[in-house]
Design a protein around this motif. Structure first.
Motif, PDB file in Angstrom:
ATOM      1  N   PRO A  46      23.108  35.563  35.868  1.00 22.01           N
ATOM      2  CA  PRO A  46      21.990  35.227  36.752  1.00 22.01           C
ATOM      3  C   PRO A  46      22.367  34.110  37.708  1.00 22.01           C
ATOM      4  CG  PRO A  46      21.607  34.377  34.541  1.00 22.01           C
ATOM      5  CD  PRO A  46      22.831  35.229  34.465  1.00 22.01           C
ATOM      6  N   LEU A  47      21.894  34.229  38.941  1.00 23.34           N
ATOM      7  CA  LEU A  47      22.109  33.194  39.953  1.00 23.34           C
ATOM      8  C   LEU A  47      20.835  33.134  40.783  1.00 23.34           C
ATOM      9  CD1 LEU A  47      24.335  31.237  40.974  1.00 23.34           C
ATOM     10  CD2 LEU A  47      24.835  32.933  42.743  1.00 23.34           C
ATOM     11  N   GLY A  48      20.021  32.131  40.522  1.00 23.07           N
ATOM     12  CA  GLY A  48      18.719  32.070  41.178  1.00 23.07           C
ATOM     13  C   GLY A  48      17.849  33.222  40.698  1.00 23.07           C
ATOM     14  N   VAL A  52      24.750  38.228  39.762  1.00 25.47           N
ATOM     15  CA  VAL A  52      26.026  38.360  40.463  1.00 25.47           C
ATOM     16  C   VAL A  52      27.103  38.747  39.460  1.00 25.47           C
ATOM     17  CG1 VAL A  52      27.772  37.138  41.816  1.00 25.47           C
ATOM     18  CG2 VAL A  52      25.345  36.670  42.202  1.00 25.47           C
ATOM     19  N   ASP A  53      28.017  39.616  39.874  1.00 34.69           N
ATOM     20  CA  ASP A  53      29.108  40.035  38.998  1.00 34.69           C
ATOM     21  C   ASP A  53      30.050  38.860  38.757  1.00 34.69           C
ATOM     22  OD1 ASP A  53      28.028  42.546  38.947  1.00 34.69           O
ATOM     23  OD2 ASP A  53      29.389  43.373  40.446  1.00 34.69           O
ATOM     24  N   LEU A  54      30.215  38.517  37.495  1.00 38.34           N
ATOM     25  CA  LEU A  54      30.981  37.337  37.134  1.00 38.34           C
ATOM     26  C   LEU A  54      32.459  37.644  36.908  1.00 38.34           C
ATOM     27  CD1 LEU A  54      30.853  34.316  36.401  1.00 38.34           C
ATOM     28  CD2 LEU A  54      30.228  35.005  34.083  1.00 38.34           C
ATOM     29  N   GLY A  55      32.760  38.855  36.465  1.00 32.53           N
ATOM     30  CA  GLY A  55      34.130  39.199  36.126  1.00 32.53           C
ATOM     31  C   GLY A  55      34.797  40.078  37.168  1.00 32.53           C
ATOM     32  N   CYS A  56      35.161  41.285  36.746  1.00 31.78           N
ATOM     33  CA  CYS A  56      35.857  42.219  37.624  1.00 31.78           C
ATOM     34  C   CYS A  56      35.010  42.533  38.853  1.00 31.78           C
ATOM     35  CB  CYS A  56      36.164  43.501  36.848  1.00 31.78           C
ATOM     36  SG  CYS A  56      36.988  44.773  37.797  1.00 31.78           S
ATOM     37  N   ALA A  57      35.569  42.301  40.051  1.00 33.06           N
ATOM     38  CA  ALA A  57      34.800  42.492  41.283  1.00 33.06           C
ATOM     39  C   ALA A  57      34.613  43.959  41.626  1.00 33.06           C
ATOM     40  CB  ALA A  57      35.498  41.779  42.446  1.00 33.06           C
ATOM     41  N   MET A  58      35.552  44.793  41.217  1.00 32.77           N
ATOM     42  CA  MET A  58      35.504  46.211  41.550  1.00 32.77           C
ATOM     43  C   MET A  58      36.392  46.968  40.574  1.00 32.77           C
ATOM     44  SD  MET A  58      36.354  47.986  45.236  1.00 32.77           S
ATOM     45  CE  MET A  58      38.031  47.317  45.296  1.00 32.77           C
ATOM     46  N   ARG A 264      26.991  28.472  40.081  1.00 33.84           N
ATOM     47  CA  ARG A 264      27.254  28.621  38.649  1.00 33.84           C
ATOM     48  C   ARG A 264      28.767  28.720  38.464  1.00 33.84           C
ATOM     49  NH1 ARG A 264      23.953  31.823  34.397  1.00 33.84           N
ATOM     50  NH2 ARG A 264      25.361  31.923  32.598  1.00 33.84           N
ATOM     51  N   VAL A 265      29.304  27.914  37.563  1.00 29.89           N
ATOM     52  CA  VAL A 265      30.751  27.913  37.333  1.00 29.89           C
ATOM     53  C   VAL A 265      31.038  28.486  35.948  1.00 29.89           C
ATOM     54  CG1 VAL A 265      30.853  25.577  36.381  1.00 29.89           C
ATOM     55  CG2 VAL A 265      32.873  26.541  37.533  1.00 29.89           C
ATOM     56  N   HIS A 266      32.143  29.210  35.845  1.00 32.22           N
ATOM     57  CA  HIS A 266      32.495  29.836  34.570  1.00 32.22           C
ATOM     58  C   HIS A 266      34.002  29.826  34.397  1.00 32.22           C
ATOM     59  CE1 HIS A 266      32.085  32.520  31.100  1.00 32.22           C
ATOM     60  NE2 HIS A 266      33.105  33.200  31.571  1.00 32.22           N
ATOM     61  N   ARG A 267      34.442  29.533  33.197  1.00 39.53           N
ATOM     62  CA  ARG A 267      35.864  29.570  32.875  1.00 39.53           C
ATOM     63  C   ARG A 267      36.166  30.811  32.040  1.00 39.53           C
ATOM     64  NH1 ARG A 267      38.400  25.119  28.895  1.00 39.53           N
ATOM     65  NH2 ARG A 267      36.919  26.199  27.537  1.00 39.53           N
ATOM     66  N   TRP A 268      36.950  31.726  32.636  1.00 38.83           N
ATOM     67  CA  TRP A 268      37.411  32.895  31.888  1.00 38.83           C
ATOM     68  C   TRP A 268      38.706  32.499  31.176  1.00 38.83           C
ATOM     69  CZ3 TRP A 268      34.610  37.128  31.136  1.00 38.83           C
ATOM     70  CH2 TRP A 268      33.630  37.466  32.064  1.00 38.83           C
TER      71      TRP A 268
END
Length: 324
Positions: A46-48, A52-58, A264-268
């Motif tokens: 969630p973003l607002g 939004v896709d957090l991992g694989c873009a496509m 939103r920040v995320h560490r994979w």
């Protein structure tokens, strides 16, 4: 051995594809996921007031059968306009995205499957009653006829402790961390008005993707993914400082400071897997009823995870036919 119920640890594409195939064969399937939802590297966040896709873009498909599965799963084609981060034109990419978010590709696979989220499995061990699962507090989660480990290699290492040769394969896998920052902007930066995907030629940013350009998306949302080298050097940095650094790098790339609505920040920690030598596409030990599948076994992408799940289920079904 006769298998009626199967536990699957991990609800990424490998785990959920295995669940889909086993459910279709009449097995009772329970999926355990430490997070709050399905997805793995196809996770969305969630973003607002949007997602939004957090991992694989496509998702890119090379095998026709995988592409057919994507279409049947509701994925839609996407052809982003591409350039380098130095604004040198690149050939446009083409692939598939889940709608209205990537996690929809795993979420629909949960139909008819018991999904237990926010549950961390710490022990997978065979005994006289089957395969016992315990959580991270040591509490029993139940016995199953078989268990499938579909977690990233570093997590799978401990879960495969009962099968030494499987644990060794997981230990040989190298994983690469990547920091990712999601931003929602008030308006689209002028320099990005005709570009959806920027990649290459920058010391901090590895990839910059306009999530809002995907089918059935809204807003002005961008995914800022750091380079692997920068992420490794800053793997233990405070998330707030990482977000600041990535925002500054983004502003320098676009030549302005866009008004920020949300971030939103995320560490994979396990963003990419590098399988070791002598790897197998899937792991299955018929005697114990313990198996494993995932991208860390066969290539490190979504299609690889899907293929690994297919192969593992084929081996489980072959075990059933031997008994029959």
């Amino acid at each position: 051995m006769r298998i009626k119920n199967v536990a699957i640890i991990g609800s990424g594409i490998a785990g959920m594809r295995a669940a889909q195939l086993l459910k279709a064969e009449g097995y009772a399937v329970t999926v355990f996921e430490k997070s709050r939802g399905t997805g793995g590297r196809l996770a969305s966040a969630p973003l607002g007031d949007t997602s939004v896709d957090l991992g694989c873009a496509m998702v890119e498909a090379t095998a026709p059968e995988f592409e057919r599965w994507l279409i049947a799963s509701g994925a839609q084609p996407w052809r982003p306009r591409c350039s380098t981060l130095a604004f040198e034109k690149r050939a446009d990419r083409s692939g598939w995205v889940g709608v209205p978010r990537s996690s929809s590709l795993t979420r629909h696979l949960a139909d008819g499957v018991e999904l237990r989220t926010a549950t961390t499995v710490s022990v997978v061990w065979p005994d006289r009653e089957g395969v016992l699962l315990r959580d991270n507090a040591g509490e029993a989660l139940g016995h199953f006829d078989a268990a499938v480990v579909a977690a990233p290699a570093p997590q799978a290492t401990k879960l495969l402790d009962a099968i030494h040769r499987f644990r060794q394969q997981a230990e040989q896998v190298a994983v690469v961390p990547v920091w990712t920052l999601l931003v929602s902007l008030a308006s689209r930066p002028a320099r990005l008005s005709e570009i959806d995907w920027l990649e290459g030629g920058h010391p901090v940013i590895g990839k910059l993707v306009r999530d809002s350009s995907k089918p059935q998306r809204q807003g002005e949302n961008w995914v800022i993914q750091a380079t692997e080298a920068w992420s490794q050097a800053n793997v233990n940095q405070e998330p707030s400082l990482v977000a600041t650094d990535l925002r500054r790098a983004f502003d320098r790339v676009v030549g302005e400071t866009p008004a920020l609505l949300e971030q939103r920040v995320h560490r994979w920690l396990y963003a990419r897997a590098e399988p070791g030598q002598n790897r197998d596409v899937a792991l299955w030990d018929e005697q114990s009823g313990i198996g494993a599948c995932g991208d860390w076994l066969c290539g490190g992408d979504v299609e690889g995870a899907w293929c690994s799940a297919n192969e593992l289920v084929a081996r489980i079904l072959a075990s059933r036919s031997k008994v029959a």
